[in-house]
Design an enzyme around this catalytic site. Structure first.
Site, PDB file in Angstrom:
ATOM      1  N   GLU A 275       0.839  -1.208   0.000  1.00  0.00           N
ATOM      2  CA  GLU A 275       0.000   0.000   0.000  1.00  0.00           C
ATOM      3  C   GLU A 275       0.870   1.251   0.000  1.00  0.00           C
ATOM      4  O   GLU A 275       0.495   2.281  -0.563  1.00  0.00           O
ATOM      5  CB  GLU A 275      -0.969  -0.007   1.187  1.00  0.00           C
ATOM      6  CG  GLU A 275      -1.949  -1.191   1.226  1.00  0.00           C
ATOM      7  CD  GLU A 275      -2.727  -1.423  -0.062  1.00  0.00           C
ATOM      8  OE1 GLU A 275      -3.025  -0.435  -0.778  1.00  0.00           O
ATOM      9  OE2 GLU A 275      -3.030  -2.607  -0.372  1.00  0.00           O
ATOM     10  N   HIS A 278       1.484   2.197  -3.480  1.00  0.00           N
ATOM     11  CA  HIS A 278       0.325   2.935  -4.020  1.00  0.00           C
ATOM     12  C   HIS A 278       0.327   4.371  -3.471  1.00  0.00           C
ATOM     13  O   HIS A 278       0.060   5.326  -4.192  1.00  0.00           O
ATOM     14  CB  HIS A 278      -0.979   2.268  -3.586  1.00  0.00           C
ATOM     15  CG  HIS A 278      -1.328   1.022  -4.343  1.00  0.00           C
ATOM     16  ND1 HIS A 278      -1.445   0.996  -5.711  1.00  0.00           N
ATOM     17  CD2 HIS A 278      -1.615  -0.241  -3.919  1.00  0.00           C
ATOM     18  CE1 HIS A 278      -1.795  -0.238  -6.104  1.00  0.00           C
ATOM     19  NE2 HIS A 278      -1.895  -1.000  -5.038  1.00  0.00           N
TER      20      HIS A 278
HETATM   21 ZN    ZN Z   1      -2.515  -3.016  -4.989  1.00  0.00          ZN
END
Ligand code: ZN
Length: 510
Positions: A275, A278
């Site tokens: 994450e 991201h």
């Molecule tokens: Zn992902």
């Protein structure tokens, strides 16, 4: 030369729409993190209303009349008047706004609200069905969502298959015809490689990951790694949710979530890194363009390439752990005492056919995606009926991975995607895996000392490279064009395949 300032009347309107979308995203974030379970139905209505307003504003006559001055509707590209052309950012901006506008325009507002509401409800029923391990509970809602998605494909229009219309939403330019050969190549090389690994005399025992690991310390370590990656906690948060995700309301407020399991050290650790990848993308978008496509991420495939690059190319590599393992061992002294770095490296890279996609190793992961890609394509094309899903799912699991889920919870009910109407989303995970290796190899070429930097815990060089090459461009280029600019070539399964063959060939002594 006409520049972005000419487009201000349009971008001002888009900014307002983006703020409504940000508010809807915040409500969704809250739904997944802190909202009491009883709030579900009311929340579904709140989000649907906001999405309806955002949709209406985008397809408004104002936006249409502004766009019609500047875009040629036949090509969807910026229209040049004699002697006065657009600069490149303006051209990209007009191309992408037209893409969003013309797609939204094809969908009736009532349809958008209905789809949003039905998906929120289906998601809640799916969660219950999954908890009770009863596919039939979810079936009526799945039928409704599936029908709506097929209706959506009809509104949007498509070539060859209605599934192409849905794919294009997540990965502009992606088609079945383009993806099928990629998946065929992966399958032809990954299935035999997996067989050689399972038959190898090297067997990796990963029991050390399943000792008891303190909740708070796991989270603390996740925060430490996120900070080292350059994830800015002044513009972000780390919270808990059942399924880790990243959401962004603005580059100054990008939130990631994780989950912590006492007996699964890898879960919190790798979801934080994933994450975080991201999150860095969203924090790295150019704030000046917020609200416009130039301030937005280019596609889900490219987004996933960022998370997978950090999670796998960096987070499952020896150089990374040369720096972080001593700290991890210090944090969990009792559990990891006497476990050498090589043993730890092997356990976090263990390959084993497993039932759950999100827990799959980087090699078998793509087989999970292939199965979903085939199934959802058949569902949308009407070749498969939703009633038959559990049987088809289990048969494909047996074919590709050699294992059959004992329950639907561990099988067809495991993923949230179909309940939220995200048909066409899954293939972007594999695109992300392939792009991640292509990008990382390019970064290694351009930064000859990258491996040493990572081994010294210095991750900012890589972060900056990604920001310069990928993040800051938003949707200036199409995903395929961006990948070509960064790597000099288009999407290819070859670098990924060579990477896994090399890595696992060595680890399993093939
Ligand atoms: Zn992902």
């Amino acid at each position: 030369m006409k520049t972005l300032s000419t487009l201000e009347p349009l971008t001002t309107r888009l900014l307002e729409i983006q703020r409504i979308n940000s508010a809807a995203s915040l409500l969704s974030w809250d739904q997944e993190t802190y909202m009491p379970t009883g709030g579900g139905e009311a929340r579904a209505e709140q989000i649907a209303v906001l999405q309806g307003i955002a949709h209406q504003k985008l397809v408004s006559p104002d936006v249409q009349s502004l766009l019609s001055q500047w875009v040629d509707p036949a090509t969807g590209l910026a229209a040049d008047t004699t002697g006065d052309t657009w600069d490149e950012p303006s051209r990209s901006l007009l191309r992408e706004i037209w893409r969003d506008f013309s797609r939204a325009k094809k969908l009736p507002s009532e349809f958008v609200v209905k789809l949003s509401r039905e998906c929120s409800l289906a998601q809640q029923v799916w969660a219950e069905a999954r908890e009770h391990n009863t596919f039939s509970m979810f079936l009526p809602n799945l039928r409704i969502v599936l029908d709506l998605k097929r209706e959506e494909a009809q509104y949007l229009g498509y070539h060859d298959s209605p599934y192409n219309a849905l794919l294009d939403v997540y990965e502009p330019g992606a088609t079945i015809a383009g993806l099928q050969p990629v998946f065929a190549t992966l399958k032809a090389r990954l299935v035999p490689l997996l067989r050689r690994i399972t038959e190898s005399r090297v067997q990796i025992d990963d029991s050390i990951l399943h000792h008891s690991y303190d909740h708070a310390r796991q989270l603390e370590f996740g925060r430490l790694v996120l900070t080292a990656m350059g994830y800015d906690f002044g513009r972000g948060r780390l919270d808990l949710s059942a399924h880790p995700f990243t959401t962004s309301f603005h580059p100054t407020d990008v939130r990631v979530t994780t989950r912590v399991h006492e007996h699964e050290l890898q879960s919190c650790l790798f979801s934080c890194i994933h994450e975080g990848g991201h999150g860095l993308y969203d924090q790295g978008l150019d704030q000046r363009y917020f609200g416009t496509p130039l301030g937005d991420s280019v596609s889900l495939g490219i987004h996933e390439s960022q998370s997978r690059l950090w999670e796998n190319c960096v987070g499952r590599s020896r150089p990374f752990w040369r720096f972080f393992y001593p700290m991890l061992r210090q944090t969990f002294h009792d559990q990891l005492h006497g476990v050498e770095i090589e043993q730890f490296y092997a356990t976090i890279n263990r390959v084993i056919p497993s039932l759950i996609r999100v827990e799959a190793d980087e090699l078998t992961y793509n087989l999970h995606i292939m199965l979903r890609f085939e199934i959802e394509q058949d569902l949308i094309e009407g070749k498969t009926q939703p009633d038959d899903l559990p049987v088809i799912w289990n048969r494909k699991m047996e074919d590709y991975l050699g294992i059959v889920p004992p329950t639907d919870t561990e099988g067809v009910l495991q993923d949230v995607h179909w309940s939220c109407g995200s048909f066409g989303y899954f293939p972007t995970y594999t695109l992300g895996n392939l792009y991640s290796v292509q990008f990382f190899e390019q970064a290694t070429l351009e930064m000859p000392h990258l491996e040493d930097e990572i081994a010294a815990g210095q991750l900012m060089g890589l972060r900056r490279w990604l920001e310069q090459k990928i993040h800051r461009w938003g949707r200036m280029f199409t995903p395929a064009h961006l990948a070509e600019r960064v790597t000099g070539s288009g999407l290819s399964p070859e670098p990924f395949l060579k990477y896994v063959e090399r890595k696992y060939g060595e680890l399993y002594q093939l």
